[in-house]
Write a protein that holds these residues in place. Structure first.
Motif, short mmCIF file in Angstrom:
data_model
loop_
_atom_site.label_atom_id
_atom_site.label_comp_id
_atom_site.label_asym_id
_atom_site.label_seq_id
_atom_site.Cartn_x
_atom_site.Cartn_y
_atom_site.Cartn_z
N HIS A 232 0.82 -1.22 0.00
CA HIS A 232 0.00 0.00 0.00
C HIS A 232 0.85 1.26 0.00
O HIS A 232 0.69 2.15 0.84
N ARG A 302 -12.59 6.48 18.71
CA ARG A 302 -12.62 6.57 17.26
C ARG A 302 -13.42 5.41 16.67
O ARG A 302 -13.51 4.34 17.29
N LEU A 303 -14.00 5.63 15.52
CA LEU A 303 -14.68 4.55 14.81
C LEU A 303 -13.58 3.76 14.07
O LEU A 303 -13.14 4.14 12.99
N HIS A 308 -8.86 7.27 6.65
CA HIS A 308 -7.58 6.89 6.04
C HIS A 308 -6.83 8.15 5.64
O HIS A 308 -7.42 9.12 5.22
N ARG A 309 -5.50 8.09 5.81
CA ARG A 309 -4.68 9.24 5.44
C ARG A 309 -4.79 9.56 3.95
O ARG A 309 -4.77 10.71 3.55
N ARG A 317 -10.33 -1.86 -1.21
CA ARG A 317 -10.14 -3.17 -0.58
C ARG A 317 -11.31 -3.49 0.37
O ARG A 317 -11.73 -4.64 0.50
N ARG A 391 1.72 -8.30 4.21
CA ARG A 391 2.51 -7.11 3.93
C ARG A 391 4.00 -7.39 3.81
O ARG A 391 4.75 -6.59 3.25
#
Ligand code: SDX
Length: 432
Positions: A232, A302-303, A308-309, A317, A391
């Motif tokens: 990513h 936080r949820l 996402h940044r 995805r 990853r």
């Protein structure tokens, strides 16, 4: 380099500087600021690297506004539909999809390197029974550098290739050893005749006292999850691998630093945090109260699995995993999974709520992945380990790309210093 430039005016001195602009094949241009410190004595300031390109890369492209993800130019949707994790690992590392003989050779090399040294295996007996699997995995990956002295010359392309085969082949075995240590069961050795994911499931769930039959859908779902999590761009853990590797540290140390960075709940640890969040919410009726906490800054709630940044649209995805959720649960006769129902309702409510709409917060890769892992019987403490298995392919690809670059430099950011100016030491008698 393009012939485009940005002109910078230093108002204090009236000095103007033209900063060259560089264009990639697709995506935003970058401003080359390398002269700023030399000519103007200033640094750029960008905490969290919100607007900083740390490197040039040919591996993965993300368009956060359009929700696009390409691995070496191939859309993630096509790879998810047609490819396999090992083929994607080959693609990320080598730059092109393999021909049949190349794929066969790659698979053979991976299958022939699945065992870990018995001394490395004995290390697991040293971990406390309730050690978090990510602690065991990061420690064991770093320890691999104590065993493979014969192939750690980072300037030797053949050593780099052997390292890639070893780490991709052994990370599932290390993950399984951590899982068996945590569950108190005996370690199950890898079986080289099995597929990558079939072998993973067998090492997780087989026991010495009876045969274990691999569920084909479970292997298919795992392979899809590994594809989706494989790379990513310059995310936190990949940037950590690059920074650690830029010092010339051995590749196992660099990958181990990536495992540690991935563990955080703001990054790969979010999949584990999503399940905890769903179980804390409990029922659909509690969603409004939970979201009220999320919107209350003082709650620090936080949820998880949202935001996402880079993606300010749906994470592509997440859509694919959500569809796979339905398929896996339905085929496993658990279509009415309460956690999935709760997650779907939570997504629906959040996506119609101004707080999330105005901040462009959408489900990310971690929002649904834990539900599939749970359906496959994988315990929550192993969710981020599953992310690390996938990853590893991306980390290897980025490490290889960086080390093979003749212009590679050690990463060494600067800072804005706001501490005390120079002052003299005071004897303690004068301080009281
Ligand atoms: C991964 O980088 C990658 O590519 C990562 C990854 C990969 O494949 O490698 O995609 C994998 O790490 C996915 C992200 C998993 N993390 C989570 O799901 C944790 C929950 N999400 C967040 O903590 C957050 O969204 C981040 C960390 C993912 C992104 O944070 P940013 O870009 O620094 O955004 P921010 O914290 O500055 O938030 C902007 C605003 C803030 O509100 P305001 O101060 O403007 O009022 O959005 C709010 C934040 O409070 N916000 C959230 C939120 N995420 C951001 N509010 C509630 N819930 C959230 N999840």
């Amino acid at each position: 380099m393009t012939n485009k430039t940005f002109e910078l005016l230093d108002e204090a001195s009236g000095k103007k500087t033209k900063l060259p602009v560089r264009s990639g094949t697709i995506g935003p241009d970058v401003l080359d600021i390398s002269v700023l410190n030399k000519d103007h004595g200033v640094f750029t300031f960008d905490p969290g690297f919100m607007a900083t390109a740390s490197t040039e890369s040919k591996i993965t492209y993300i368009d956060g506004d359009a929700g696009v993800l390409l691995y070496r130019g191939y859309p993630i949707e096509q790879l998810a539909d047609k490819s396999s994790f090992l083929e994607v690992a080959y693609l990320l590392i080598n730059g092109n999809l393999p021909q049949s003989t190349e794929l066969a050779d790659f698979q053979h090399n991976i299958q022939r390197h699945t065992m870990i040294n018995e001394s490395l295996l004995r290390m697991f007996n040293g971990f406390h029974y309730d050690a978090h699997p990510m602690a065991m995995v990061s420690a064991t990956v770093a320890s691999m550098s104590a065993f493979y002295h014969d192939s750690m010359d980072i300037n030797n392309p053949r050593h780099r290739e052997i390292f890639a085969h070893r780490i991709i082949a052994k990370i599932p075995t290390i993950a399984a050893a951590a899982y068996k240590r945590a569950s108190g069961q005996p370690f199950i050795y890898p079986r080289n005749e099995l597929s990558y994911c079939g072998n993973l499931l067998h090492m997780f769930y087989a026991v010495p006292c009876e045969p274990y039959e691999i569920h084909p859908l479970a292997a298919e779902a795992l392979d899809l999850l590994l594809i989706l999590h494989a790379d990513h761009e310059q995310n936190a853990s990949t940037s950590t691998v690059r920074l650690a590797g830029s010092t010339g540290a051995n590749p196992y140390a660099a990958i181990s630093s990536g495992v540690s960075a991935l563990w955080g709940p703001a990054h790969g640890g979010a999949n584990e945090a999503v399940l905890e969040m769903l179980e804390d919410i409990g029922t659909v009726d509690n969603i409004p109260n939970f979201l009220a906490q999320v919107k209350d800054k003082n709650s620090h709630v936080r949820l998880m699995g949202f935001g996402h940044r880079v993606y300010k649209n749906f994470d592509p995805r997440a859509k694919i995993i959500r569809d796979m959720c339905h398929k896996v649960l339905a085929k496993m006769g658990r279509g009415d999974n309460p956690l999935l129902e709760l997650a779907l309702r939570l997504e629906e409510v959040a996506l119609s709520d101004e707080y999330f709409i105005s901040r462009k917060l959408y489900p990310n890769v971690d929002f649904y992945s834990g539900i599939i892992y749970s359906a496959l019987g994988i315990p929550r403490s192993m969710f981020t380990v599953m992310f690390a298995i996938a990853r590893t392919a991306g980390w290897v690809a980025h490490w290889q790309e960086m080390i093979a670059d003749p212009n590679m430099k050690i990463g060494r950011p600067r800072q804005l210093y706001t501490g005390p100016v120079k002052r003299d030491y005071q004897e303690i008698v004068k301080r009281n």
